[in-house]
Design a protein around this motif. Sequence first.
Motif, PDB file in Angstrom:
ATOM      1  N   LEU A   4       0.839  -1.185   0.000  1.00 28.82           N
ATOM      2  CA  LEU A   4       0.000   0.000   0.000  1.00 28.82           C
ATOM      3  C   LEU A   4       0.879   1.241   0.000  1.00 28.82           C
ATOM      4  N   CYS A  22      -4.654   6.009  -1.818  1.00 27.40           N
ATOM      5  CA  CYS A  22      -3.892   4.828  -1.425  1.00 27.40           C
ATOM      6  C   CYS A  22      -3.946   3.847  -2.588  1.00 27.40           C
ATOM      7  N   ALA A  24      -3.041   0.244  -4.007  1.00 26.81           N
ATOM      8  CA  ALA A  24      -2.806  -1.089  -3.462  1.00 26.81           C
ATOM      9  C   ALA A  24      -2.428  -2.063  -4.555  1.00 26.81           C
ATOM     10  N   PHE A  29      -7.264  -7.286  -3.389  1.00 25.06           N
ATOM     11  CA  PHE A  29      -7.758  -5.960  -3.018  1.00 25.06           C
ATOM     12  C   PHE A  29      -9.266  -5.867  -3.125  1.00 25.06           C
ATOM     13  N   MET A  34     -11.213  -1.836   3.397  1.00 27.39           N
ATOM     14  CA  MET A  34     -10.060  -0.949   3.520  1.00 27.39           C
ATOM     15  C   MET A  34     -10.350   0.114   4.567  1.00 27.39           C
ATOM     16  N   SER A  53     -15.717  -4.078   0.920  1.00 25.82           N
ATOM     17  CA  SER A  53     -15.071  -4.510  -0.315  1.00 25.82           C
ATOM     18  C   SER A  53     -15.768  -3.966  -1.568  1.00 25.82           C
ATOM     19  N   ARG A  72     -13.655   4.130  -2.929  1.00 25.50           N
ATOM     20  CA  ARG A  72     -12.698   3.210  -3.527  1.00 25.50           C
ATOM     21  C   ARG A  72     -13.042   2.985  -4.990  1.00 25.50           C
ATOM     22  N   CYS A  96      -3.264   4.073   5.266  1.00 25.36           N
ATOM     23  CA  CYS A  96      -4.314   3.201   4.772  1.00 25.36           C
ATOM     24  C   CYS A  96      -3.933   1.763   5.113  1.00 25.36           C
ATOM     25  N   THR A  98      -5.302  -2.621   4.757  1.00 22.62           N
ATOM     26  CA  THR A  98      -6.151  -3.665   4.179  1.00 22.62           C
ATOM     27  C   THR A  98      -6.729  -4.514   5.300  1.00 22.62           C
ATOM     28  N   TYR A 111      -6.909  -5.244  10.744  1.00 26.42           N
ATOM     29  CA  TYR A 111      -6.207  -4.963   9.501  1.00 26.42           C
ATOM     30  C   TYR A 111      -4.874  -5.686   9.463  1.00 26.42           C
TER      31      TYR A 111
END
Length: 124
Positions: A4, A22, A24, A29, A34, A53, A72, A96, A98, A111
């Motif tokens: 990231l 951010c 990724a 992903f 996120m 997601s 996103r 950021c 995941t 995360y």
Amino acid sequence: QAQLVESGGGLVQAGGSLRLSCAASGRTFNILGMGWFRQAPGKEREFVAAINSSGGRTDYADSVKGRFTISRDNTKNTVNLQMGSLTPEDTAVYFCATAKGTGVYSRPTSYTYWGQGTQVTVSS
């Protein structure tokens, strides 16, 4: 393993706006939530915003509700944080991350992968 990279930080006057991005890498992903977190000097890392997601569900810390917007783009593997009405209290390094699952999560322990962070400084 995801990587990231945050960008978009900088110095802004109180009342101004910034947009953090951010980028990724990694094939997972699109199926993971996120989040954005921030850490000010001498303080613990704190939750800012999260998105699931699909992008259809979001969550915000009370301190940023109505001022920040997380979004996103799964076609570009990016997550963004649009910040407005900034105050000096928003000054921090923004990270950021995941998530481990597909939903929205506010705890750092939910995360797995984290970026290196981008500095946001708001002057009064």
